[in-house]
Enzyme design. Structure first.
Site, PDB file in Angstrom:
ATOM      1  N   GLY A  11       0.835  -1.199   0.000  1.00  9.45           N
ATOM      2  CA  GLY A  11       0.000   0.000   0.000  1.00  9.45           C
ATOM      3  C   GLY A  11       0.866   1.243   0.000  1.00  9.45           C
ATOM      4  O   GLY A  11       2.013   1.223  -0.427  1.00  9.45           O
ATOM      5  N   CYS A  12       0.316   2.344   0.484  1.00  7.60           N
ATOM      6  CA  CYS A  12       1.051   3.606   0.534  1.00  7.60           C
ATOM      7  C   CYS A  12       2.358   3.415   1.297  1.00  7.60           C
ATOM      8  O   CYS A  12       2.359   2.928   2.425  1.00  7.60           O
ATOM      9  CB  CYS A  12       0.200   4.688   1.198  1.00  7.60           C
ATOM     10  N   PHE A  13       3.444   3.831   0.699  1.00  8.79           N
ATOM     11  CA  PHE A  13       4.754   3.545   1.298  1.00  8.79           C
ATOM     12  C   PHE A  13       5.058   4.312   2.564  1.00  8.79           C
ATOM     13  O   PHE A  13       5.951   3.943   3.321  1.00  8.79           O
ATOM     14  CB  PHE A  13       5.891   3.648   0.291  1.00  8.79           C
ATOM     15  N   TRP A  14       4.332   5.378   2.866  1.00  4.30           N
ATOM     16  CA  TRP A  14       4.608   6.139   4.094  1.00  4.30           C
ATOM     17  C   TRP A  14       4.450   5.274   5.339  1.00  4.30           C
ATOM     18  O   TRP A  14       5.316   5.235   6.203  1.00  4.30           O
ATOM     19  CB  TRP A  14       3.682   7.329   4.217  1.00  4.30           C
ATOM     20  N   GLU A  55       4.563   1.251  -5.125  1.00  9.20           N
ATOM     21  CA  GLU A  55       5.174   2.027  -4.045  1.00  9.20           C
ATOM     22  C   GLU A  55       5.753   0.983  -3.096  1.00  9.20           C
ATOM     23  O   GLU A  55       5.036   0.106  -2.615  1.00  9.20           O
ATOM     24  CB  GLU A  55       4.131   2.877  -3.315  1.00  9.20           C
TER      25      GLU A  55
END
Length: 160
Positions: A11-14, A55
């Site tokens: 998912g979102c890499f953050w 990502e």
């Protein structure tokens, strides 16, 4: 100190980067793009869902302090691997669940951990996580690196 690499997309890499940075034995984690065909992609390019990249987070770790199997446990715990090409509100192939293995030992460990999770009965739906050899990793723009350290948590960023 001899370090090794592991690369994951979830998912979102953050949030993925933040989770791995908190693991004792992880020396560094960088967000970026991998698994696609476009050379030197930008965030804007990856967001079009046309580059083929995910990502991802490139994790450098000290195997004398944390094992690859322990990193796999973190990977499985921080996202829903039954979702195809999405995590929560983030939709597109760039948000796919993927383990990018660096060698045959990692490949075998990844397959075994997936099989163990499938047999556990934790998920009613099939696990959609891909397992593919690592390819060129393109470090994301600096403003994405250590995003939560710079900007705060999801609660702060999105007001939730």
């Amino acid at each position: 100190m001899k370090t090794e690499k592991a690369t994951f997309a979830a998912g979102c890499f953050w949030g993925v980067e933040d989770a791995f940075r908190k693991v004792k034995g992880v020396v560094d984690a960088k967000v970026g793009y991998t698994g696609g065909k476009t050379k030197n992609p930008t965030y804007e390019m990856v967001c079009t869902d046309a580059t083929g990249h995910a990502e991802a987070v490139d994790v450098e770790y000290d195997p004398s302090k944390v094992s690859y199997d322990e990193l796999l446990d973190v990977f499985w715990s921080i996202h829903d691997p039954t979702q195809l090409n999405r995590q929560g509100p983030d939709v597109g192939t760039q948000y796919r669940s993927t383990i990018f293995y660096h060698n045959e030992k990692q490949k075998r460990a990844a397959i075994a951990s997936k099989e163990k999770l499938e047999k556990s009965g934790k998920y009613k739906k099939p696990i959609m996580t891909q397992m593919v050899p690592v390819s060129d990793f393109y470090k994301a723009e600096e403003y994405h690196q250590k995003y939560f350290e710079k900007k705060g948590t999801l609660r702060h960023v999105f007001g939730i």
